[in-house]
Design a protein around this motif. Structure first.
Motif, PDB file in Angstrom:
ATOM      1  N   LYS A   1      41.951  43.021  32.202  1.00  0.00           N
ATOM      2  CA  LYS A   1      40.854  42.123  31.781  1.00  0.00           C
ATOM      3  C   LYS A   1      40.871  40.643  32.068  1.00  0.00           C
ATOM      4  CE  LYS A   1      37.584  41.599  27.896  1.00  0.00           C
ATOM      5  NZ  LYS A   1      37.340  42.037  26.298  1.00  0.00           N
ATOM      6  N   ASN A   2      42.024  40.232  31.691  1.00  0.00           N
ATOM      7  CA  ASN A   2      42.470  38.699  31.993  1.00  0.00           C
ATOM      8  C   ASN A   2      42.352  38.509  33.541  1.00  0.00           C
ATOM      9  OD1 ASN A   2      43.179  38.529  29.093  1.00  0.00           O
ATOM     10  ND2 ASN A   2      44.674  37.330  29.535  1.00  0.00           N
ATOM     11  N   THR A   3      42.774  39.327  34.247  1.00  0.00           N
ATOM     12  CA  THR A   3      42.819  39.068  35.995  1.00  0.00           C
ATOM     13  C   THR A   3      41.470  39.274  36.109  1.00  0.00           C
ATOM     14  OG1 THR A   3      44.947  39.953  36.057  1.00  0.00           O
ATOM     15  CG2 THR A   3      43.447  40.267  37.954  1.00  0.00           C
ATOM     16  N   MET A   4      40.447  39.854  35.748  1.00  0.00           N
ATOM     17  CA  MET A   4      38.953  39.981  36.057  1.00  0.00           C
ATOM     18  C   MET A   4      38.372  38.766  35.842  1.00  0.00           C
ATOM     19  SD  MET A   4      38.521  42.880  37.628  1.00  0.00           S
ATOM     20  CE  MET A   4      36.829  42.928  37.838  1.00  0.00           C
ATOM     21  N   LYS A   5      38.710  38.194  34.781  1.00  0.00           N
ATOM     22  CA  LYS A   5      38.050  36.862  33.993  1.00  0.00           C
ATOM     23  C   LYS A   5      38.632  35.814  35.166  1.00  0.00           C
ATOM     24  CE  LYS A   5      37.315  38.083  29.251  1.00  0.00           C
ATOM     25  NZ  LYS A   5      38.096  37.888  27.849  1.00  0.00           N
ATOM     26  N   MET A   6      39.702  35.858  35.499  1.00  0.00           N
ATOM     27  CA  MET A   6      40.388  35.035  36.297  1.00  0.00           C
ATOM     28  C   MET A   6      39.477  34.793  37.678  1.00  0.00           C
ATOM     29  SD  MET A   6      41.973  32.653  34.861  1.00  0.00           S
ATOM     30  CE  MET A   6      42.293  31.567  36.296  1.00  0.00           C
ATOM     31  N   LEU A   7      39.157  36.203  38.021  1.00  0.00           N
ATOM     32  CA  LEU A   7      38.836  36.359  39.391  1.00  0.00           C
ATOM     33  C   LEU A   7      37.305  35.783  39.201  1.00  0.00           C
ATOM     34  CD1 LEU A   7      38.427  37.696  42.264  1.00  0.00           C
ATOM     35  CD2 LEU A   7      37.696  39.661  41.089  1.00  0.00           C
ATOM     36  N   GLY A   8      36.636  36.024  38.241  1.00  0.00           N
ATOM     37  CA  GLY A   8      35.231  35.549  37.972  1.00  0.00           C
ATOM     38  C   GLY A   8      35.284  33.773  38.055  1.00  0.00           C
TER      39      GLY A   8
END
Length: 230
Positions: free
Chosen positions: A45-52
């Motif tokens: 989930k954190n990785t996806m937020k950083m991707l955003g």
């Protein structure tokens, strides 16, 4: 002179720039404060937020979301758009050739490297593929419309897939769906719908998270709707 149209126009422009700066600052604060605490490798989930955040930074700098790197003479996709994002969060990549495919010898080092941007718990190191080539894998796949553009970019001329009421930009997939991070590979809208239907009621869904253009990341359950061009 103090109320001249030029002064009013300049004042309005400065005001709008300040509004944009404040909005961007709030977006950054949201991304930073909403990250889940963790020890070691971050959760997906954190990785996806950083991707955003990386996608947002890229769009701010270039005026559009990133495209796959293509061979201009043949139209073949050589490298994924994911290759263009690590520098948006101050990561340095090994040297690579943009004129060669992701699995070419000159891009072997890049493909065998896993940027921090795509690391998450359970996916923190490259693996050996069946052909003995090293590859870093990613769980982050984009959602593209029939023309190959990002979902939701052209609602006037292309269908838009909404998940939980918002146009979905990327999905975070389970281990079985990961692909080499440099390989051009994403989901079409129809593939996303098919997988969402398969995931319904499953105890082991393929789609673990959906990322939206506003930086929000949500887990299942998902609802979806396909909207025709306006």
């Amino acid at each position: 002179m103090t109320n001249s149209p030029l002064r009013k126009k300049i004042g309005y422009t400065v005001l709008m720039l300040l509004v944009l700066v404040v909005a961007f600052d709030q977006f950054l604060r949201y991304c930073q404060t909403r990250l889940e605490p963790y020890n070691g490798t971050p959760p997906l989930k954190n990785t996806m937020k950083m991707l955003g955040l990386a996608l947002h930074n890229y769009q701010e700098r270039h005026g559009s979301l990133p495209d796959d790197i293509r061979d201009t003479s043949t139209g073949e996709n050589l490298l994924s758009w994911r290759v263009l994002l690590p520098e948006e969060v101050s990561e340095t990549l090994p040297d690579y050739q943009i004129s060669e495919p992701w699995d070419a010898p000159d891009n072997r080092e890049l493909t065998g490297f896993l940027p921090d941007l795509y690391e998450h718990a359970g996916n923190d190191r490259p693996i050996t593929l069946s052909d003995q080539r090293e590859a870093g894998l990613t769980s982050a796949l984009g959602v593209k419309n029939p023309s190959g553009n990002w979902n939701g970019i052209n609602p006037d001329s292309e269908p838009v897939l909404y998940i939980n009421g918002k146009p979905v930009l990327c999905v975070g997939v389970a281990a079985a769906g990961r692909i080499p991070w440099t390989r051009p590979g994403d989901y079409s809208i129809s593939e996303v719908i098919d997988q969402l239907q398969q995931d319904q009621g499953s105890t082991s869904p393929t789609f673990l998270f959906a990322l939206f253009a506003d930086g929000y990341v949500v887990p299942p359950p998902f609802t979806w709707k396909l909207s025709a061009p306006e």
